[in-house]
Write an enzyme that holds these catalytic residues in place. Structure first.
Site, PDB file in Angstrom:
ATOM      1  N   ILE A   5     -10.178  -9.111   1.356  1.00  0.00           N
ATOM      2  CA  ILE A   5     -11.520  -8.697   0.888  1.00  0.00           C
ATOM      3  C   ILE A   5     -11.430  -8.224  -0.559  1.00  0.00           C
ATOM      4  CG2 ILE A   5     -13.550  -7.255   1.360  1.00  0.00           C
ATOM      5  CD1 ILE A   5     -12.243  -6.467   4.017  1.00  0.00           C
ATOM      6  N   GLY A  50      -2.896 -10.654   7.523  1.00  0.00           N
ATOM      7  CA  GLY A  50      -2.493 -12.046   7.767  1.00  0.00           C
ATOM      8  C   GLY A  50      -2.065 -12.721   6.475  1.00  0.00           C
ATOM      9  N   GLU A  96       2.649  -4.263  10.778  1.00  0.00           N
ATOM     10  CA  GLU A  96       3.737  -3.859   9.887  1.00  0.00           C
ATOM     11  C   GLU A  96       5.077  -4.091  10.575  1.00  0.00           C
ATOM     12  OE1 GLU A  96       3.089  -2.587   6.657  1.00  0.00           O
ATOM     13  OE2 GLU A  96       1.227  -3.475   7.340  1.00  0.00           O
ATOM     14  N   LYS A 140       0.824  -1.234   0.000  1.00  0.00           N
ATOM     15  CA  LYS A 140       0.000   0.000   0.000  1.00  0.00           C
ATOM     16  C   LYS A 140       0.842   1.261   0.000  1.00  0.00           C
ATOM     17  CE  LYS A 140       0.439  -2.248   3.900  1.00  0.00           C
ATOM     18  NZ  LYS A 140      -0.103  -3.090   4.905  1.00  0.00           N
ATOM     19  N   GLY A 150       1.369 -12.039  12.519  1.00  0.00           N
ATOM     20  CA  GLY A 150       1.704 -11.555  11.173  1.00  0.00           C
ATOM     21  C   GLY A 150       0.753 -10.483  10.670  1.00  0.00           C
ATOM     22  N   GLY A 209      -6.792  -6.501   2.991  1.00  0.00           N
ATOM     23  CA  GLY A 209      -6.265  -7.881   2.970  1.00  0.00           C
ATOM     24  C   GLY A 209      -6.970  -8.731   1.922  1.00  0.00           C
ATOM     25  N   LYS A 218      -4.293   3.462   2.894  1.00  0.00           N
ATOM     26  CA  LYS A 218      -5.381   2.674   2.289  1.00  0.00           C
ATOM     27  C   LYS A 218      -6.561   3.563   1.907  1.00  0.00           C
ATOM     28  CE  LYS A 218      -3.976  -1.551   4.662  1.00  0.00           C
ATOM     29  NZ  LYS A 218      -4.035  -2.271   5.940  1.00  0.00           N
TER      30      LYS A 218
HETATM   31  N1  HSE Z   1      -0.550  -4.138   9.100  1.00  0.00           N
HETATM   32  C1  HSE Z   1      -1.653  -4.230   8.204  1.00  0.00           C
HETATM   33  C2  HSE Z   1      -2.923  -4.350   9.026  1.00  0.00           C
HETATM   34  C3  HSE Z   1      -1.479  -5.404   7.290  1.00  0.00           C
HETATM   35  O1  HSE Z   1      -2.824  -4.654  10.218  1.00  0.00           O
HETATM   36  O2  HSE Z   1      -4.004  -4.152   8.493  1.00  0.00           O
HETATM   37  C4  HSE Z   1      -2.465  -5.483   6.171  1.00  0.00           C
HETATM   38  O3  HSE Z   1      -2.363  -4.407   5.291  1.00  0.00           O
END
Ligand code: HSE
Length: 405
Positions: free
Chosen positions: A134, A300, A188, A103, A185, A132, A203
């Site tokens: 979606i 994830g 960031e 992003k 996971g 993610g 985003k």
């Molecule tokens: N670190 C981001 C979040 C990962 O937690 O949404 C997905 O873009």
């Protein structure tokens, strides 16, 4: 069967590793959809992975990839702007399609990279960069195409939604839940990007570009993170029948773009209120469809990899068709200041009785919450600047101003 589709994955971390696994696991399914086999030819990473089933394909040299004429698609999952931007541009300028979950690169360089892609007959696809797993970007070019979009709201960061949900539901401590989000996971590399709403700002500018055709800078977004959300604020929200969520917003008001990400008090009547844990949601309001909510896991390994592999499929199927790509231009519109946002607001004051707030906030609902020594004032529709002025005039210690949704 025609020639194989050769792909290279840039970055063998959480997401890149997930892409490799999903491609291998579903290779016969993908092959059927494409009419061609997908072959992972290279994985770029500076580390070595001797025990990985992909060990023989790992290279530390981008030159191996860019100089290989057989590479059709590059899946970029490196994170960070550099060298991901330079590598993406180089691929696109040679007609190699690039798909990405990055992003930061899309928000910083999206219009330019889309232009380079178009000029060279390649695709630049970034479904995984927002929400993610979606499928929340492609509908803008397809399902919403005949709609005039009025606003986009969303819960766009899985880490912070997970933290706020755990703090609310289980009384968990902020730092412990953040660590757990890192282990899972979600977060960031530098979780400051998550908790200070930098990631969600990137985003929302991507969503703004798809909804309104202009890509502002992430720094144009009015942004507040979740680090100052205390257990008392969560209690106040629940006393008002709300949950605290980090909500991103984009709309156009006259000639101005209205962009913000900040913690909000989300009431049960708002569709976003049921979006908990690592789930994200994008709510699009438009003239014909009214409100549509797209919801799913926002971070994830596998959810994000799923969106990337879907883009690999799309790039493999349609190289010439820019189905989900609007003309996106660099932003040439002014952006609204926080004071110019209109809405209903909750103001939390220190206090033990309601009366002293009634004079200034006469048209508001005022609720004393004795257990935490706070008074919550819920205003009618007002400009945020007007609310800030009233707060200053009131003079009592203020624990925050939150949009009520
Ligand atoms: N670190 C981001 C979040 C990962 O937690 O949404 C997905 O873009």
């Amino acid at each position: 069967m025609n020639k194989e589709i050769n792909i290279a994955i840039l970055g063998f971390g959480v997401v890149g590793g997930g892409v490799a696994e999903l491609v291998e696991k579903n290779s016969s399914l993908l092959g059927k959809r494409l009419g061609r086999k997908i072959n992972i030819k290279y994985i770029l990473d500076l580390r070595s992975f001797p025990d990985s089933p992909f060990a023989d394909r790992i290279t530390a040299s981008f030159d191996d990839i860019i100089n290989d004429k057989d590479i059709d698609i590059v899946a970029e999952a490196m994170g960070g702007s550099h060298p991901a931007y330079e590598f993406s541009k180089e691929c696109l300028s040679r007609g190699i399609s690039v798909i990405t979950s990055n992003k930061e690169v899309v928000a910083n360089f999206g219009p330019e990279l889309l232009r380079v892609a178009r000029e060279n007959g390649a695709r630049y696809l970034f479904e995984a960069s927002v929400g993610g797993g979606i499928p929340c970007l492609r509908p803008f070019g397809v399902s919403f195409a005949v709609n005039r979009i009025t606003s986009v709201d969303g819960i766009l960061n899985g880490t912070t939604n997970y933290i706020l949900s755990e703090m609310t539901q289980n009384g968990s401590e902020f730092s412990k839940v953040l660590r757990r989000a890192q282990e899972l996971g979600y977060a960031e590399k530098d979780p400051t990007d998550d908790i200070e709403a930098i990631d969600a700002s990137r985003k929302i500018v991507i969503l703004c570009a798809l909804a309104f055709g202009v890509m502002p800078k992430a720094s144009d977004v009015q942004r507040t993170g979740i680090t100052k959300i205390t257990p008392d604020i969560l209690t106040a929200a629940s006393e008002l029948g709300c949950k605290v969520k980090l909500v991103a917003h984009a709309s156009v008001d006259g000639e101005k773009l209205c962009l913000k990400v900040e913690p909000a008090f989300v009431s049960k009547k708002c569709l976003l209120s049921s979006v908990d844990g690592v789930f994200n949601a994008v709510s699009v309001t438009s003239d014909a469809l009214d409100e549509v909510l797209l919801c799913g896991k926002g971070a994830g390994r596998y959810p994000t990899a799923s969106a990337m592999v879907a883009d690999i499929l799309e790039a493999g199927l349609r190289k010439d068709e820019q189905l989900n790509v609007h003309e996106i231009r660099e932003n040439d519109m002014p952006c609204a200041s926080l004071d110019e946002f209109s809405g209903r607001w909750v103001v939390l004051f220190e206090g033990n009785e309601e009366e002293s707030f009634a004079e200034l906030f006469g048209d508001s609902k005022i609720k004393l919450i004795p257990s935490i020594g706070l008074v919550a004032v819920l205003t009618e529709e007002k400009l945020r600047g007007e609310v800030s002025r009233l707060v200053r005039e009131q003079g009592a210690v203020c624990h925050g101003i939150f949009e009520y949704k």
